[in-house]
Motif scaffolding. Structure first.
Motif, mmCIF file in Angstrom:
data_model
loop_
_atom_site.group_PDB
_atom_site.id
_atom_site.type_symbol
_atom_site.label_atom_id
_atom_site.label_comp_id
_atom_site.label_asym_id
_atom_site.label_seq_id
_atom_site.Cartn_x
_atom_site.Cartn_y
_atom_site.Cartn_z
ATOM 1 N N UNK A 68 0.815 -1.223 0.000
ATOM 2 C CA UNK A 68 0.000 0.000 0.000
ATOM 3 C C UNK A 68 0.849 1.273 0.000
ATOM 4 N N UNK A 69 1.926 1.244 -0.773
ATOM 5 C CA UNK A 69 2.786 2.419 -0.901
ATOM 6 C C UNK A 69 2.227 3.342 -1.975
ATOM 7 N N UNK A 70 2.853 4.501 -2.105
ATOM 8 C CA UNK A 70 2.485 5.426 -3.173
ATOM 9 C C UNK A 70 2.668 4.724 -4.519
ATOM 10 N N UNK A 71 1.976 5.199 -5.552
ATOM 11 C CA UNK A 71 2.156 4.584 -6.878
ATOM 12 C C UNK A 71 3.626 4.625 -7.294
ATOM 13 N N UNK A 72 4.028 3.612 -8.033
ATOM 14 C CA UNK A 72 5.385 3.594 -8.568
ATOM 15 C C UNK A 72 5.471 4.527 -9.770
ATOM 16 N N UNK A 129 -3.247 -1.153 -16.391
ATOM 17 C CA UNK A 129 -2.632 -0.080 -15.609
ATOM 18 C C UNK A 129 -3.186 1.264 -16.049
ATOM 19 N N UNK A 130 -2.985 2.239 -15.185
ATOM 20 C CA UNK A 130 -3.240 3.639 -15.531
ATOM 21 C C UNK A 130 -1.920 4.386 -15.407
ATOM 22 N N UNK A 131 -1.713 5.339 -16.312
ATOM 23 C CA UNK A 131 -0.536 6.215 -16.243
ATOM 24 C C UNK A 131 -1.050 7.619 -16.021
ATOM 25 N N UNK A 132 -0.449 8.318 -15.065
ATOM 26 C CA UNK A 132 -0.863 9.704 -14.818
ATOM 27 C C UNK A 132 0.359 10.544 -14.462
ATOM 28 N N UNK A 133 0.338 11.772 -14.925
ATOM 29 C CA UNK A 133 1.432 12.707 -14.635
ATOM 30 C C UNK A 133 1.357 13.139 -13.179
ATOM 31 N N UNK A 134 2.503 13.295 -12.583
ATOM 32 C CA UNK A 134 2.580 13.800 -11.215
ATOM 33 C C UNK A 134 2.074 15.235 -11.183
ATOM 34 N N UNK A 135 1.380 15.584 -10.126
ATOM 35 C CA UNK A 135 0.892 16.961 -9.994
ATOM 36 C C UNK A 135 2.007 17.901 -9.555
ATOM 37 N N UNK A 145 5.443 17.243 -10.418
ATOM 38 C CA UNK A 145 6.530 17.232 -11.396
ATOM 39 C C UNK A 145 6.014 16.568 -12.666
ATOM 40 N N UNK A 146 5.706 17.356 -13.673
ATOM 41 C CA UNK A 146 5.092 16.817 -14.882
ATOM 42 C C UNK A 146 6.001 15.863 -15.656
ATOM 43 N N UNK A 147 7.292 15.824 -15.315
ATOM 44 C CA UNK A 147 8.205 14.875 -15.963
ATOM 45 C C UNK A 147 8.038 13.462 -15.395
ATOM 46 N N UNK A 148 7.370 13.362 -14.257
ATOM 47 C CA UNK A 148 7.201 12.078 -13.572
ATOM 48 C C UNK A 148 5.830 11.487 -13.891
ATOM 49 N N UNK A 149 5.827 10.221 -14.277
ATOM 50 C CA UNK A 149 4.586 9.512 -14.555
ATOM 51 C C UNK A 149 4.381 8.433 -13.505
#
Length: 158
Positions: A59-63, A92-98, A100-104
């Motif tokens: 139950x960690x933060x998304x990778x 899976x779902x891919x989403x940009x970090x709020x 850091x937009x370079x991080x998915x």
């Protein structure tokens, strides 16, 4: 009859660790292929899902893409097409970090979570198909893990 010198040839193909590992890798992946096909997965995709399932258990933060690449010791650029395919499969779902937009961020969909139940059949099927004792495979895993760590350390020293 072979001479003693021929028996100890350090360049003999059958004595090369790299050759044994390469041949074994191909053979073991061939065992996995028919087990993964009904799930619609390739072996690299299966490895990504294993990482995500492990992460979900804790139950960690998304990778992130980078974290998955690091876990699997793969190049981040190699991950993108594979992750796109897993997203197309709705696993899976891919989403940009709020922040850091370079991080998915990569998360499992409900279908991806549910697929784990079907995947639970794979490890025992692999053990059965290999016809090797589970204890032997666990010992091999420990040895390969040490070799991998040593090889990574050695490659950093080059």
């Amino acid at each position: 009859m072979a001479t003693r010198t021929e028996e100890l040839d350090p360049l003999a193909l059958e004595r090369q660790v790299c050759f044994a590992l390469a041949v074994t890798n191909r053979a073991v992946l061939a065992v996995y292929r028919p087990l993964l096909e009904p799930l619609g997965l390739t072996h690299p995709q299966y490895l990504v899902l294993l990482a995500l399932w492990d992460n979900a258990k804790s139950k960690q933060d998304p990778l992130t893409v980078k974290q998955i690449a690091t876990l699997l010791q793969m190049d981040s650029a190699t991950m993108s097409p594979m992750l796109k395919r897993l997203q197309t499969l709705e696993l899976i779902d891919r989403s940009r970090s709020t922040t850091d937009e370079r991080t998915t961020h990569i998360t499992l969909t409900p279908q991806g979570v549910a697929l784990r139940r079907r995947a639970l059949k794979i490890p025992p099927a692999v053990v059965h198909r290999l016809g090797v004792d589970l204890a032997e495979l666990e010992e091999l895993h420990a040895v390969l893990t040490r070799i991998n760590a040593a090889a990574l350390a050695a490659s950093r020293d080059v």
